[in-house]
Design an enzyme around this catalytic site. Structure first.
Site, PDB file in Angstrom:
ATOM      1  N   CYS A 136       4.922  -5.368  -9.278  1.00  0.00           N
ATOM      2  CA  CYS A 136       6.111  -6.142  -9.631  1.00  0.00           C
ATOM      3  C   CYS A 136       5.701  -7.513 -10.172  1.00  0.00           C
ATOM      4  CB  CYS A 136       7.007  -6.306  -8.413  1.00  0.00           C
ATOM      5  SG  CYS A 136       8.440  -7.348  -8.757  1.00  0.00           S
ATOM      6  N   CYS A 183       7.065 -10.169  -7.420  1.00  0.00           N
ATOM      7  CA  CYS A 183       6.600 -10.304  -6.036  1.00  0.00           C
ATOM      8  C   CYS A 183       5.299  -9.557  -5.737  1.00  0.00           C
ATOM      9  CB  CYS A 183       7.697  -9.857  -5.067  1.00  0.00           C
ATOM     10  SG  CYS A 183       7.943  -8.071  -5.032  1.00  0.00           S
ATOM     11  N   CYS A 196      11.559  -2.215  -7.876  1.00  0.00           N
ATOM     12  CA  CYS A 196      10.625  -2.819  -6.940  1.00  0.00           C
ATOM     13  C   CYS A 196      11.171  -2.708  -5.527  1.00  0.00           C
ATOM     14  CB  CYS A 196      10.383  -4.282  -7.297  1.00  0.00           C
ATOM     15  SG  CYS A 196       9.372  -5.100  -6.042  1.00  0.00           S
ATOM     16  N   CYS A 249      11.335  -6.619  -3.843  1.00  0.00           N
ATOM     17  CA  CYS A 249      12.332  -7.655  -4.101  1.00  0.00           C
ATOM     18  C   CYS A 249      13.606  -7.086  -4.721  1.00  0.00           C
ATOM     19  CB  CYS A 249      11.756  -8.751  -4.998  1.00  0.00           C
ATOM     20  SG  CYS A 249      11.374  -8.213  -6.667  1.00  0.00           S
ATOM     21  N   ASP A 251     -15.308  -6.109 -27.246  1.00  0.00           N
ATOM     22  CA  ASP A 251     -15.597  -5.351 -26.030  1.00  0.00           C
ATOM     23  C   ASP A 251     -15.054  -3.932 -26.197  1.00  0.00           C
ATOM     24  OD1 ASP A 251     -15.874  -4.350 -23.495  1.00  0.00           O
ATOM     25  OD2 ASP A 251     -14.772  -5.963 -22.503  1.00  0.00           O
TER      26      ASP A 251
END
Lengths: 452, 242
Positions: free
Chosen positions: A204, A207, A226, A229, A359
């Site tokens: 999330c 949170c 979520c 929260c 990369d």
């Protein structure tokens, strides 16, 4: 002639010169020059666009989305666009230089450059598609970009619309002072059985609790909530349901918008293109003046953007160009390829120049394993050709039909000479440019700055 | 049957630079030789599995914060497993968490396991690019290791901790002292990803052989056809040299 007009004229002349001297398409240099002479050039030129502008950003799909939006709006609207992936400030400034008579700007903008460009353009709509892990060596971490985007959207003028992908938790969490249009997919049949490995945003954004997904459509895009929260995917304003994949030919779906519904047969395969179509449709709703039948028609007549499932005929063989620039995008390409059961040849051209990302570890996040048994012969090329071949070897792809070519052109010839069936040409950004240059020399495709 | 048990710590959280490539290489190089292989994932709250090799990769800052408490709480168990003969390989963020702490740019501090005497403090810029080092993990067997580094942290080793190798091209631990990574007993830490093991098959085999030693004594590994690995290694070495 005002001093500013003189600078504009000088910069325009530079575009012609750059093209004539074959230095490139003149897609960024004139803008760079102009911005050096007049740092406020974007603000001044954008004021001439009566309808304002729309900016589009995402890790994946911004070029296609911008092109789709143009297909929905033209020819009724006269657009000013940066067409060639020249999506930094200089590219936008270059586009504005050549926009006589345009009344609306449609600009695809690089994720990292977006906050700066948006501040200058004060767009009437900001279209944000998705955030995937891409070139960490260049952009830094996903969270950092999301945080910069949030500061940017929070500072948008009150009259400026935010068009966001509700299925991407990071993008769905962005907010603005004005109106918001949220798009996404709502169809159980399109969901994956499980979350793919390369999912980038499982936690999330508010949170840190692990997100729960009712459905996952692509990477970390889906119907999320979520448990920590209580945040969840916002209600969708524009969405697709009843999706029916047509293999490599495209996807059929029902488009739902506040203006009404329409059946669409999108001629581009893969769910990511459904997302692009939804982003473009939602943006067209934000701009206004287009009815839903016209939107469906625009999507159905759509041609692929640069290297995104572009079909070509090379000699007597069918070929498809596939731009792969990060794991999420490449995984969707691979998944779509694996649905084509015909014998096929594959060229994978992996470069590690700055525009590709230096990369190359991301190739290990791509599920090349899905291609095991699906390809007749595989050739690798590019600055990291051997590394690419090694990756495929560990993925069980190609077996003893795995070849490393000394150059991209040689790789193309080897792939065209082998086996039967269509030839899929997969490449990173600069590898795709090189491939297109080779094909252009052979009269197969137009140089990229001419393709609109 | 000879078999290798690898514990992959926090594969859901610490996987930013395709860490699963390292596991895939260990698995393939065992299987190609008829050696059994099991990778056991260990996430927050899971009991620490018995393993010959513990692997921990790197994550985004947020992901590392999410597992900080869990990892720090495992320090004693990990130490016991290593004292019992297991090896540990830690890459990027996982390497930093081998030490006592990581101090961020704003002074925020993340605790580490303290398994190795080292500390890391963020610098003003990220050290990004291709890297090559010379190392000698086993005395008398020099190796060149190649890959990519991308870290803001500057790592300093305590007295008596040896770097994994000397930087040929690139930044290494802190861009100043020429050292890269750390090697302390059976613990190896490094900033090198790419992932680390595919392009460095000699290092992969060395770790496999050493880790097998915990339960199977000295194991002679059959040679494999490493032509592609060798080409990829040499190309990366040339690119790192510029």
């Amino acid at each position: 002639m005002t001093a500013f007009t003189a600078k504009v004229v000088a910069a325009r002349a530079a575009a012609g010169l750059s093209r004539r001297t074959r230095a490139g398409g003149g897609t960024t240099l004139p803008g760079k020059l102009l911005l050096r002479m007049a740092p406020d050039a974007i603000e001044r030129m954008t004021a001439r666009l009566a309808g304002g502008s729309v900016v589009i950003s995402a890790t994946n799909g911004k070029t296609t989305t911008a092109k789709m939006l143009a297909a929905l709006l033209e020819p009724e609207r006269r657009l000013c666009r940066n067409t060639a992936g020249a999506n930094l400030e200089s590219g936008v400034a270059s586009a504005l230089l050549h926009c006589h008579g345009a009344d609306l700007g449609v600009f695809e903008v690089d994720e990292a450059a977006l906050p700066g460009v948006a501040t200058r353009l004060e767009p009437r709509a900001t279209v944000l598609g998705n955030l995937f892990r891409d070139q960490l060596d260049r952009y830094g971490e996903l969270e950092a970009i999301a945080a910069r985007w949030q500061r940017m959207t929070a500072a948008l003028p009150a009259g400026s619309l935010l068009v966001r992908n509700g299925d991407d938790p990071l993008v769905a969490s962005l907010s603005n002072p004005g109106e918001t249009l949220t798009f996404g997919i709502d169809h159980e049949g399109a969901a994956l059985a499980e979350m793919p490995h390369a999912s980038d945003s499982k936690w999330c954004p508010a949170c840190g609790t692990r997100l729960r997904y009712e459905r996952v459509y692509l990477g970390h895009l889906g119907d999320w909530s979520c448990p920590g929260c209580g945040r969840r995917r916002p209600p969708l304003d524009v969405w697709a349901d009843a999706l029916d994949p047509l293999g490599l030919d495209g996807t059929r779906f029902v488009l739902r918008t506040p203006l009404g519904d329409a059946d669409v047969e999108l001629p581009l395969p893969g769910l990511y293109n459904v997302y692009n179509a939804l982003a473009a449709t939602a943006a067209a709703c934000a701009v206004g003046g287009v009815d839903v039948a016209r939107m469906a028609q625009g999507l159905e007549r759509f041609d692929a953007a640069f290297g995104r499932f572009e079909r070509l005929r090379i000699g007597d063989r069918d070929a498809v160009l596939l731009l792969a620039k990060n794991p999420a995008g490449a995984n969707e390409l691979i998944r779509t390829l694996a649905t084509d059961s015909r014998p096929k040849q594959l060229l994978v051209a992996l470069n590690d120049l700055i525009a590709d990302g230096r990369d190359v570890s991301w190739i290990w996040d791509v599920d090349f394993e899905l291609l095991a048994g699906h390809v007749q012969g595989v050739v690798t090329a590019g600055t990291r050709a051997a590394e690419m071949a090694m990756r495929l070897k560990y993925g069980g792809v190609g077996g003893d039909r795995l070849e490393v070519a000394g150059s991209i052109e040689a790789g193309l010839d080897r792939a065209l000479a082998g086996g039967e069936g269509p030839v899929y040409l997969l490449g990173t950004y600069t590898a795709m440019l090189e491939l297109r240059a080779v094909l252009a020399r052979r009269g197969v495709v137009r140089p990229y700055w001419e393709a609109a | 049957m000879t078999d290798l048990r690898v514990c992959h710590l926090y594969p859901e959280h610490l996987n930013i630079y395709a860490d699963r490539g390292n596991i895939a290489v260990l698995r393939a190089r065992c299987r190609w030789r008829g050696i059994g292989f099991a990778a056991i994932a260990c996430g927050p709250g899971d009991p620490l599995p018995d393993a010959d090799l513990y692997y921990v990769g790197g994550g985004q800052d947020r992901d590392q914060l999410l597992i900080e408490d869990d990892l720090v709480g495992r320090a004693a168990n990990l130490r016991a497993a290593i004292d019992d003969g297991a090896w540990m390989l830690a890459v990027c963020g996982g390497y930093q968490m081998l030490g006592h702490y990581y101090r961020g740019h704003q002074g925020d501090e993340m605790r580490g396991t303290g398994l190795v005497d080292l500390v890391t403090e963020a610098g003003p810029t990220r050290m990004i690019g291709n890297i090559s080092i010379d190392c000698e993990l086993r005395p008398g067997q020099p190796l060149t290791v190649v890959g990519f580094e991308n870290h803001a942290g500057r790592t300093r080793l305590g007295e008596g901790v040896r770097p994994l190798g000397r930087v040929l091209h690139g930044h290494g631990n802190n861009g100043r002292d020429g050292g890269e990574g750390a090697h302390a007993g059976r613990i190896v830490g490094t900033y090198i990803h790419g992932p680390l093991l595919p392009k460095n098959p000699a290092l992969a085999d060395l770790l496999i052989a050493e880790a097998l030693g915990r339960r199977h004594g000295t194991v002679a590994l059959e040679p494999l056809d490493d032509r592609l690995e060798g080409m990829a290694h040499d190309a990366a070495l040339a690119i790192a040299a510029g």
